[in-house]
Design an enzyme around this catalytic site. Structure first.
Site, short mmCIF file in Angstrom:
data_model
loop_
_atom_site.label_atom_id
_atom_site.label_comp_id
_atom_site.label_asym_id
_atom_site.label_seq_id
_atom_site.Cartn_x
_atom_site.Cartn_y
_atom_site.Cartn_z
N LEU A 110 0.42 -1.01 0.08
CA LEU A 110 -0.59 0.41 0.28
C LEU A 110 1.00 1.18 -0.14
O LEU A 110 1.92 1.33 0.72
CB LEU A 110 -0.85 0.04 1.00
CG LEU A 110 -2.19 -1.40 1.49
CD1 LEU A 110 -2.51 -0.68 2.71
CD2 LEU A 110 -2.74 -1.48 0.45
N ASP A 111 0.49 2.43 -0.75
CA ASP A 111 1.20 3.91 -0.93
C ASP A 111 1.70 4.20 0.82
O ASP A 111 0.65 3.59 1.51
CB ASP A 111 0.53 4.65 -1.28
CG ASP A 111 0.44 4.89 -2.87
OD1 ASP A 111 0.82 3.81 -3.39
OD2 ASP A 111 -0.38 4.52 -3.02
N LYS A 112 2.45 4.49 0.69
CA LYS A 112 2.39 4.92 2.64
C LYS A 112 1.77 5.55 3.03
O LYS A 112 0.92 5.64 4.39
CB LYS A 112 3.84 6.11 2.54
CG LYS A 112 4.37 6.66 3.26
CD LYS A 112 5.06 8.13 3.58
CE LYS A 112 5.84 7.84 5.08
NZ LYS A 112 6.78 9.65 5.08
N ARG A 118 -5.79 6.48 -7.94
CA ARG A 118 -5.94 7.39 -7.70
C ARG A 118 -5.94 8.51 -8.59
O ARG A 118 -6.39 9.65 -8.91
CB ARG A 118 -4.31 7.96 -6.72
CG ARG A 118 -4.63 7.27 -5.56
CD ARG A 118 -2.92 7.63 -5.02
NE ARG A 118 -1.97 8.56 -5.23
CZ ARG A 118 -1.11 8.94 -4.61
NH1 ARG A 118 -0.08 7.68 -4.93
NH2 ARG A 118 -0.81 9.63 -4.67
#
Length: 312
Positions: free
Chosen positions: A138-140, A239
């Site tokens: 997962l993205d930060k 996104r």
């Protein structure tokens, strides 16, 4: 070393790229793992070193010599973990926003991997020394469900499920504005941005297929809470797709900077995760409660009762 794998290219597979062919023939390996093996010369084509983009021909002999798992040399760190589930094969984590999944350039420590090694030192080494146990990421700034493999067998099985798109991945996103449709399907190819190489963008000719199903849960004139169901796993997929739709994720400094300043991070949460247990074959489904910052951002919306307050 594991026993070599030998494949002979059929007429039907001719003209495929080598990495595409191997991903199709060896679903237990993730695409990134296949590319890693090719780059490190563990894959040969007709006894010669190969490249991921090589176009294969009928009759080609492809040999894969998978190396033993790399020794893990990251340092354990006592970072608290919110564990949703654990057994002998895997751990499901509710990852907090702000925590990087694995060490990399600019982030050598203070990651989820460091926390996991403190909690469980014997993670699967298939992902390499920087990514022990990491099956997906997962993205930060994204919070929510993430599964980690404890052993190599679980790692291979889970990686094959992600590659085969049989894993259920449901996200919640707070986006700018009110959508004109209450539900829909976004099927736009995604690839590396031609100028800004750290970003992804819609690439209708050179991009890779990506599919995001969405439905609106609640909305006001300024924002909407939507559920996104992923049918592929491209980098920054939600996104990029929502930005393309004209409703970027709130707090996203990369794809929606105009709407980012009033939010602590990108308002994206990996809400539900489902997969077959690698040992038993039972379907397992997990849900990560909405974190406090996400709930605070929804104060102008009416939320269904299913969205309970975060656990104490």
């Amino acid at each position: 070393m594991n026993a070599p794998i030998e494949l002979i290219v059929s007429k039907e597979a001719a003209r495929l790229r080598l990495d595409q062919f191997l991903a199709r023939e060896l679903p237990r390996f993730s695409r990134s793992r296949i590319q890693q093996l090719i780059r490190k010369a563990f894959v040969t084509r007709n006894s010669s070193p190969a490249r991921p983009r090589d176009l294969i021909r009928a009759g080609d002999r492809i040999e894969i010599n998978e190396p033993p798992p790399e020794k893990i040399d990251n340092l354990p760190e006592a970072i608290p973990l919110d564990i949703l589930f654990e057994d002998d094969d895997l751990i499901v984590i509710n990852k907090p926003a702000g925590l990087v999944v694995h060490p990399g350039a600019g982030q050598p420590e203070h990651t989820l991997v460091n926390a996991l090694l403190h909690y469980f030192p014997k993670l699967s080494g298939i992902g390499g020394k920087e990514r022990p146990g990491i099956v997906h990421r997962l993205d930060k700034e994204t919070s929510g469900c993430l599964v980690v493999a404890k052993n190599d067998e679980a790692h291979r099985n889970l990686s094959a499920q992600f590659a085969g798109r049989t894993v259920e991945k449901v996200y919640l996103a707070l986006v700018a504005g009110k959508l004109s449709k209450t539900a829909g399907l976004i099927e736009e190819k995604i690839g590396r941005h031609p100028v800004h190489r750290q970003r992804m963008s819609i690439q209708r000719t050179r991009g890779r297929e990506a599919k995001t199903e969405y439905r609106v849960i609640s909305s006001s004139e300024k924002m909407s809470l939507i559920e996104c169901r992923l049918h592929s796993g491209r980098t920054h997929q939600i996104r990029v797709h929502l930005h393309h739709l004209g409703h970027p994720v709130l707090g996203d400094k990369v794809y929606g900077a105009t709407y980012a300043k009033n939010f602590p991070r990108q308002m994206l949460h990996a809400w539900r995760l489902g997969f077959e247990h690698p040992r038993t074959g039972d379907w397992k489904k997990f849900e990560a409660p909405l974190p406090e910052d996400f709930l605070n951002a929804t104060k102008s919306l009416e939320l269904p009762r299913v969205f309970a307050q975060p656990r104490a």
